[in-house]
Each structure stands twice: as C-alpha cells, then as structure tokens.
Motif scaffolding. Structure first.
Motif, PDB file in Angstrom:
ATOM      1  N   UNK A  33       0.867  -1.182   0.000  1.00  0.00           N
ATOM      2  CA  UNK A  33       0.000   0.000   0.000  1.00  0.00           C
ATOM      3  C   UNK A  33       0.899   1.226   0.000  1.00  0.00           C
ATOM      4  N   UNK A  34       0.589   2.171  -0.873  1.00  0.00           N
ATOM      5  CA  UNK A  34       1.402   3.376  -1.076  1.00  0.00           C
ATOM      6  C   UNK A  34       2.775   2.941  -1.598  1.00  0.00           C
ATOM      7  N   UNK A  35       3.863   3.324  -0.966  1.00  0.00           N
ATOM      8  CA  UNK A  35       5.190   2.904  -1.407  1.00  0.00           C
ATOM      9  C   UNK A  35       5.666   3.615  -2.652  1.00  0.00           C
ATOM     10  N   UNK A  36       6.657   3.028  -3.314  1.00  0.00           N
ATOM     11  CA  UNK A  36       7.293   3.695  -4.449  1.00  0.00           C
ATOM     12  C   UNK A  36       6.397   3.803  -5.678  1.00  0.00           C
ATOM     13  N   UNK A  37       5.347   3.012  -5.753  1.00  0.00           N
ATOM     14  CA  UNK A  37       4.437   3.131  -6.897  1.00  0.00           C
ATOM     15  C   UNK A  37       3.309   4.131  -6.639  1.00  0.00           C
ATOM     16  N   UNK A  38       3.337   4.785  -5.493  1.00  0.00           N
ATOM     17  CA  UNK A  38       2.419   5.842  -5.081  1.00  0.00           C
ATOM     18  C   UNK A  38       1.116   5.336  -4.461  1.00  0.00           C
ATOM     19  N   UNK A  39       0.422   4.362  -5.045  1.00  0.00           N
ATOM     20  CA  UNK A  39      -0.864   3.950  -4.499  1.00  0.00           C
ATOM     21  C   UNK A  39      -0.854   2.513  -3.987  1.00  0.00           C
ATOM     22  N   UNK A  40      -0.589   1.562  -4.848  1.00  0.00           N
ATOM     23  CA  UNK A  40      -0.532   0.161  -4.471  1.00  0.00           C
ATOM     24  C   UNK A  40       0.337  -0.549  -5.504  1.00  0.00           C
ATOM     25  N   UNK A  41       0.846  -1.721  -5.163  1.00  0.00           N
ATOM     26  CA  UNK A  41       1.558  -2.536  -6.143  1.00  0.00           C
ATOM     27  C   UNK A  41       1.636  -3.985  -5.678  1.00  0.00           C
ATOM     28  N   UNK A  42       1.731  -4.865  -6.638  1.00  0.00           N
ATOM     29  CA  UNK A  42       1.978  -6.281  -6.400  1.00  0.00           C
ATOM     30  C   UNK A  42       3.431  -6.502  -6.793  1.00  0.00           C
ATOM     31  N   UNK A  43       4.242  -7.073  -5.886  1.00  0.00           N
ATOM     32  CA  UNK A  43       5.686  -7.135  -6.082  1.00  0.00           C
ATOM     33  C   UNK A  43       6.244  -8.543  -5.951  1.00  0.00           C
ATOM     34  N   UNK A  44       7.292  -8.789  -6.723  1.00  0.00           N
ATOM     35  CA  UNK A  44       8.089 -10.008  -6.596  1.00  0.00           C
ATOM     36  C   UNK A  44       9.480  -9.571  -6.147  1.00  0.00           C
ATOM     37  N   UNK A  62       4.312  -4.315 -10.069  1.00  0.00           N
ATOM     38  CA  UNK A  62       3.349  -3.915 -11.087  1.00  0.00           C
ATOM     39  C   UNK A  62       2.200  -3.189 -10.399  1.00  0.00           C
ATOM     40  N   UNK A  63       1.748  -2.113 -11.027  1.00  0.00           N
ATOM     41  CA  UNK A  63       0.615  -1.360 -10.514  1.00  0.00           C
ATOM     42  C   UNK A  63      -0.020  -0.575 -11.648  1.00  0.00           C
ATOM     43  N   UNK A  64      -1.240  -0.155 -11.449  1.00  0.00           N
ATOM     44  CA  UNK A  64      -1.866   0.800 -12.361  1.00  0.00           C
ATOM     45  C   UNK A  64      -2.728   1.736 -11.534  1.00  0.00           C
ATOM     46  N   UNK A  65      -2.830   2.974 -12.002  1.00  0.00           N
ATOM     47  CA  UNK A  65      -3.612   3.965 -11.259  1.00  0.00           C
ATOM     48  C   UNK A  65      -5.000   4.138 -11.844  1.00  0.00           C
ATOM     49  N   UNK A  66      -5.080   4.394 -13.116  1.00  0.00           N
ATOM     50  CA  UNK A  66      -6.370   4.609 -13.775  1.00  0.00           C
ATOM     51  C   UNK A  66      -6.520   3.596 -14.896  1.00  0.00           C
ATOM     52  N   UNK A  67      -7.689   2.993 -14.999  1.00  0.00           N
ATOM     53  CA  UNK A  67      -7.928   2.078 -16.111  1.00  0.00           C
ATOM     54  C   UNK A  67      -8.324   2.828 -17.376  1.00  0.00           C
ATOM     55  N   UNK A  68      -8.947   3.999 -17.205  1.00  0.00           N
ATOM     56  CA  UNK A  68      -9.432   4.768 -18.343  1.00  0.00           C
ATOM     57  C   UNK A  68      -8.773   6.143 -18.357  1.00  0.00           C
ATOM     58  N   UNK A  69      -8.506   6.638 -19.559  1.00  0.00           N
ATOM     59  CA  UNK A  69      -7.894   7.956 -19.675  1.00  0.00           C
ATOM     60  C   UNK A  69      -8.973   9.040 -19.644  1.00  0.00           C
ATOM     61  N   UNK A  70      -8.568  10.267 -19.906  1.00  0.00           N
ATOM     62  CA  UNK A  70      -9.488  11.408 -19.823  1.00  0.00           C
ATOM     63  C   UNK A  70     -10.565  11.369 -20.903  1.00  0.00           C
ATOM     64  N   UNK A 105       3.765   4.871 -17.165  1.00  0.00           N
ATOM     65  CA  UNK A 105       3.170   5.515 -18.333  1.00  0.00           C
ATOM     66  C   UNK A 105       2.175   6.565 -17.865  1.00  0.00           C
ATOM     67  N   UNK A 106       2.117   7.677 -18.588  1.00  0.00           N
ATOM     68  CA  UNK A 106       1.206   8.773 -18.253  1.00  0.00           C
ATOM     69  C   UNK A 106       0.529   9.223 -19.544  1.00  0.00           C
ATOM     70  N   UNK A 107      -0.792   9.298 -19.538  1.00  0.00           N
ATOM     71  CA  UNK A 107      -1.555   9.780 -20.686  1.00  0.00           C
ATOM     72  C   UNK A 107      -2.060  11.186 -20.406  1.00  0.00           C
ATOM     73  N   UNK A 108      -1.974  12.055 -21.416  1.00  0.00           N
ATOM     74  CA  UNK A 108      -2.431  13.432 -21.251  1.00  0.00           C
ATOM     75  C   UNK A 108      -2.742  14.023 -22.620  1.00  0.00           C
ATOM     76  N   UNK A 109      -3.434  15.155 -22.604  1.00  0.00           N
ATOM     77  CA  UNK A 109      -3.729  15.873 -23.838  1.00  0.00           C
ATOM     78  C   UNK A 109      -2.591  16.841 -24.103  1.00  0.00           C
ATOM     79  N   UNK A 110      -1.941  16.693 -25.244  1.00  0.00           N
ATOM     80  CA  UNK A 110      -0.833  17.560 -25.621  1.00  0.00           C
ATOM     81  C   UNK A 110      -1.386  18.701 -26.472  1.00  0.00           C
TER      82      UNK A 110
END
Length: 166
Positions: A33-44, A62-70, A105-110
């Motif tokens: 919970x939290x840690x270097x991936x910011x929110x949560x992660x599953x680690x080996x 491995x972690x992901x923050x948002x499943x869907x982009x803007x 990876x980060x998705x944004x409107x350029x």
C-alpha cells in the motif's frame, strides 16, 4: 481482487514445491500500500546475496492507477517499481535501506499537437524501513518511509506498508 488472490495462491504453490522442506525462502511476493508506486503494487522480490546479517534483495512490481484515460477509453497508467534493498538484522527484525527507480506511463492531452499522448516517465526514490520476517515462516510485514523524486521534478515525502508471503 480475484486476480491478486489467484497470483498469491499460484506463487505460494510454486514456492512450496520448489523449496520442499527448506526453511530458507529466496522468493517473496507482497502486496504494498502506497510505497514507491504511489498507491498500491503487487511485487516479486528475490534474495540476491546473503552475508552474515546482511541481505541484498532485488524487486520488481506492477501497478496501475487509472484504467481509463481522460477520454474514457481503456488506457491504464502502468507503473513498474524496481528496487535494490539491503536488509540488516537477526532472526526476525530487519532494518531495510534501498533505492528505487519507477518507470510509469502517463496519458495526457498535448496542446501543442492537439492530440492525446502517452509517454514513459521515470521517478526515483529511496526506502528506509522496518521488516518483520521470522526465520522459517512464510509471512513478512514491512513499514517504511519512501521519499520520492517524482519524474525527477518534484520531491515528495511518502511512505508505505506491505504484507507478503515467501
């Protein structure tokens, strides 16, 4: 959540068959919970070197923050925390110090090209904490301070906790 439980069960079965009667477990899987991936992660995590009361461990997560982009399209922001940690301790109490590199990876409107863009960004960080892992037992617990240098632009005080199985 079912996927996480399945992965814990699968890795547990692999560890039991690989280790037999041995009480030295070199492979660890944990949910953080939290840690270097910011929110949560599953680690080996893998034990790389052991020398007297010191242990060197390598970790990938491995972690992901948002499943869907803007635009509400499936496009998860993926995070893969990597770290090298040194543990110092006795039979069950350990001090942990390490360094982390976190590609994500980060998705944004350029606005320059008027389109959606997904880029790979890197963050760095450190780890200072406490780990409880009784020798010969499978469960381990961690609590730590993890200062992050997010995208190598801004500094954040952060922390985390994890529970794992060997």
């Amino acid at each position: 959540m079912r996927l996480i439980l399945f992965m814990f069960s699968f890795i547990y079965v692999l560890n039991v068959s690989a280790n037999g009667d041995s009480t030295v477990y070199k492979n660890h899987v944990f949910l953080e919970a939290a840690g270097t991936s910011m929110f949560w992660s599953l680690n080996y995590e893998r034990d790389l070197v052991t020398f007297k009361q010191f242990q060197l461990k390598g970790r990938i997560g491995f972690s992901f923050m948002n499943l869907y982009d803007f635009e509400r399209k499936f496009n998860p922001n993926l995070t893969f925390p990597l770290s090298l940690n040194v543990l110092y301790g006795n039979e069950k109490h350990f001090i942990e110090v390490g360094a982390a590199l976190v590609p994500n990876t980060v998705s944004f409107f350029n606005a320059d090209i008027l389109a959606k863009e997904t880029v790979l960004k890197l963050s760095g960080g450190g780890i200072v904490g406490y780990r409880f892992h009784k020798k010969g037992k499978r469960m381990n617990y961690r609590i730590f301070y993890a200062p992050l240098w997010e995208y190598f632009e801004s500094y954040k005080h952060w922390g985390g906790a994890s529970i794992g199985v060997s």
